[in-house]
Scaffold this active site. Structure first.
Site, PDB file in Angstrom:
ATOM      1  N   TYR A   1       0.855  -1.189   0.000  1.00  0.00           N
ATOM      2  CA  TYR A   1       0.000   0.000   0.000  1.00  0.00           C
ATOM      3  C   TYR A   1       0.889   1.235   0.000  1.00  0.00           C
ATOM      4  CZ  TYR A   1      -3.292   3.583   1.552  1.00  0.00           C
ATOM      5  OH  TYR A   1      -4.052   4.718   1.638  1.00  0.00           O
TER       6      TYR A   1
ATOM      7  N   GLU B   1      -3.540   7.489  -4.044  1.00  0.00           N
ATOM      8  CA  GLU B   1      -3.351   6.166  -3.445  1.00  0.00           C
ATOM      9  C   GLU B   1      -3.128   5.096  -4.500  1.00  0.00           C
ATOM     10  OE1 GLU B   1      -6.048   4.538  -0.125  1.00  0.00           O
ATOM     11  OE2 GLU B   1      -6.847   3.575  -1.934  1.00  0.00           O
TER      12      GLU B   1
END
Length: 387
Positions: A108, A197
């Site tokens: 992530y 993101e």
């Protein structure tokens, strides 16, 4: 402002971040054509402004043209329902057909704005592929952060720290991950992102580092500076009332309750929603008409509120400063006559020209316009009316 995944992928690619080949399609036949162009396995993904696509069945791994067509027909023919859409779901108008990737490890990576420290922060975690909120709640130590100087951006030592936190020790892979981080930060700072993101960033068995999913949100107040973002804006994915409100310089957010709110000032609007909840009601919207609202703007605000079938009553809470109370009263009367109120509208006015406003409302003698002495009285009355 939000953009679709395929648009976020393009911004990343333009910044030098490696992404798998893909095409955007608007019908099943085009999806099959995209599959044939890309070759091999593909992933068919619904392009909507909501998460939970995989669990809802709107992300499919396909190996044949028949599987692609079946997946596309399903996604175009059904509304996607997830935790983020609510039970009514959301219609799918576009699909992304992307080359499938063999995944060895998921990571992530994101850049967000830390409001407490008033600067961007880069976050990375080895717990990729899942919702970062779950990681933050259950394993906060798994998230490593580096705060950025707004003018200097990502420094070399910070990139090295983040790559090390991801556990990438191979020099080539570490170099590739560093390039991804720099590209993501570049996009975030250049386009005024509130969120940029990549989840997941993946490592393949061959050692490639690829971004296979991306999500980006942008500061609405900065979009005017970015022609590309203006071109990417997709109003069909927004709440129609929210789009309509923006056109009239109104701040509107739809909620799940049945009491409409018309207020001037964001802080007062929040307080109004709180007191409605305190007295057992549920607000149907946040609507800030602003400090300098005009009669026409107030009437349009009423049209937007009353277009929501859930609304069974309205609380008008105005503190007159620049926006004078008598202007609001005239707007209320005009709206009642032009729109036709069929539900109770409880009115609390204070501030500039409030006495004249009360006289206007009294002389209008409109049964649906119910005056209140103060905010507590207004909340009590409107909650009782919709109970």
């Amino acid at each position: 402002m939000k953009v679709h995944e395929y648009q976020a992928r393009q911004l990343l690619a333009d910044a030098g971040v490696p992404v798998p080949p893909s095409e955007v399609v608007e019908n099943a036949a085009a999806a099959v054509d995209a599959f044939q162009k890309i070759g091999g396995q593909v992933v068919v993904k619904a392009q909507v402004f909501a998460g939970g696509r995989g669990k809802a069945g709107f992300v499919k791994l396909c190996e044949t043209a028949e599987e692609v067509k079946t997946a596309a027909d399903f996604m175009f023919g059904n509304r996607m329902v997830s935790k983020q859409t609510g039970p009514e779901g959301i219609a799918v108008k576009k699909l992304l057909v992307a080359g499938a990737v063999n995944i060895e490890t998921e990571y992530y990576v994101a850049v967000v704005v830390d409001r407490a420290k008033r600067c961007p922060v880069v976050m990375v975690s080895r717990e990729g592929g899942v919702e970062i909120e779950e990681v933050a709640a259950n394993k906060p130590e798994a998230i490593v952060k580096e705060w950025l100087h707004p003018h200097l951006g990502l420094q070399g030592f910070q990139a090295a720290n983040l790559v090390r936190a991801l556990g990438l020790t191979d020099k080539n892979q570490a170099r590739a991950a560093g390039a991804v981080l720099r590209g993501l930060v570049k996009v975030s700072l250049e386009y005024d992102c509130s969120l940029a993101e990549i989840n997941p960033l993946v490592r393949t068995p061959e050692g490639e580092i690829l971004a296979i999913d991306a999500k980006m949100n942008f500061d609405d107040n900065a979009v005017f500076r970015h022609k590309l973002l203006q071109e990417m804006y997709d109003p069909t994915e927004e709440d129609p009332n929210e789009v309509r409100a923006k056109e009239h310089d109104l701040s509107y957010i739809s909620l799940d309750g049945n009491i409409g709110c018309l207020v001037n000032g964001a802080g007062l609007a929040m307080a109004t929603m709180d007191i409605i909840k305190l007295h057992g009601g549920a607000p149907a919207n946040f609507l800030d008409v602003g400090g300098s609202v005009t009669k026409e703007g107030a009437i349009e605000a009423f049209r937007i509120i009353l277009s929501d079938d859930k609304v069974k009553g309205v609380l008008v809470n105005i503190f007159g400063g620049i926006a004078k109370c008598d202007t609001i009263a005239e707007a209320l009367i005009a709206a009642a006559k032009s729109i036709g109120f069929t539900i109770p509208v409880v009115v609390r006015l204070e501030g500039t020209n409030v006495e004249r406003a009360r006289v206007l409302l009294k002389e209008a003698a409109i049964a649906e316009l119910i005056p209140a002495d103060d905010l507590t009285d207004a909340a009590t009355k409107v909650c009782a009316k919709v109970a």
